[in-house]
Design an enzyme around this catalytic site. Sequence first.
Site, PDB file in Angstrom:
ATOM      1  N   HIS A  11       0.946  -0.950   0.064  1.00 54.52           N
ATOM      2  CA  HIS A  11       0.189  -0.107   0.403  1.00 54.52           C
ATOM      3  C   HIS A  11       0.755   1.403  -0.034  1.00 54.52           C
ATOM      4  O   HIS A  11       2.349   1.272   0.839  1.00 54.52           O
ATOM      5  CB  HIS A  11      -0.658   0.037   1.144  1.00 54.52           C
ATOM      6  CG  HIS A  11      -0.323  -0.375   2.519  1.00 54.52           C
ATOM      7  ND1 HIS A  11       0.132   1.398   2.766  1.00 54.52           N
ATOM      8  CD2 HIS A  11       0.578  -1.010   3.929  1.00 54.52           C
ATOM      9  CE1 HIS A  11       1.041   0.975   4.309  1.00 54.52           C
ATOM     10  NE2 HIS A  11       0.929  -0.512   4.379  1.00 54.52           N
ATOM     11  N   GLU A  28      -1.315  -6.820   7.805  1.00 50.05           N
ATOM     12  CA  GLU A  28      -0.328  -6.546   7.984  1.00 50.05           C
ATOM     13  C   GLU A  28      -0.327  -7.767   8.814  1.00 50.05           C
ATOM     14  O   GLU A  28      -1.027  -7.835   9.302  1.00 50.05           O
ATOM     15  CB  GLU A  28       0.130  -4.765   8.251  1.00 50.05           C
ATOM     16  CG  GLU A  28       0.828  -4.556   9.190  1.00 50.05           C
ATOM     17  CD  GLU A  28       2.382  -4.700   8.068  1.00 50.05           C
ATOM     18  OE1 GLU A  28       2.687  -5.858   7.843  1.00 50.05           O
ATOM     19  OE2 GLU A  28       2.570  -3.640   7.791  1.00 50.05           O
TER      20      GLU A  28
END
Length: 230
Positions: free
Chosen positions: A9, A87
Amino acid sequence: MVKLVFARHGESEWNKANLFTGWADVDLSEKGTQQAIDAGKLIKEAGIKFDQAYTSVLKRAIKTTNLALEASDQLWVPVEKSWRLNERHYGGLTGKNKAEAAEQFGDEQVHIWRRSYDVLPPNMDRDDEHSAHTDRRYASLDDSVIPDAENLKVTLERALPFWEDKIAPALKDGKNVFVGAHGNSIRALVKHIKGLSDDEIMDVEIPNFPPLVFEFDEKLNVVSEYYLGK
């Protein structure tokens, strides 16, 4: 040869503020939004056409995926979201400033928590505002599966089934795949793909930009690895 494109990202608001993010659902910064668009432009320039895309259930990765696909004129490509691409969960470090954490716990301890393969950070309290146990997006999961902290080893263990069940079969079917994910979930999969040792993965960094490309033969042997635009 089939291609797998990993896009971490773009910069998030907490990246910008130097905070541990983990599973906290933080948005992209203005810079991060542009990085996602630029990633898509690089993909278009490279002429990479996708058949399938995967991303996490966190907005910074979802937005990066959508922006990159749009900028490469491939917004129609099917996108599947999975918590397994989230994550790494930073546990009790979530929301803490990295420099302040180093002052509180010591540089060496924080470095071990961040970079070691199998050392866990402190657990997040179940009543923490960022706890996943009360987050609706994980309501379908057994509570015992939801982490309170993760290291890279645990991150790989929960990401690997998604690789084996979804990503690898798509590649073996001759599909080009886009994965919009996170620094540590990508690192975990890179460790598996390249067969890196626990020590070797410690030195691997995944930048917010540009995207990382793997090209595979029909047996999923890595033929080449490169960053777009470099």
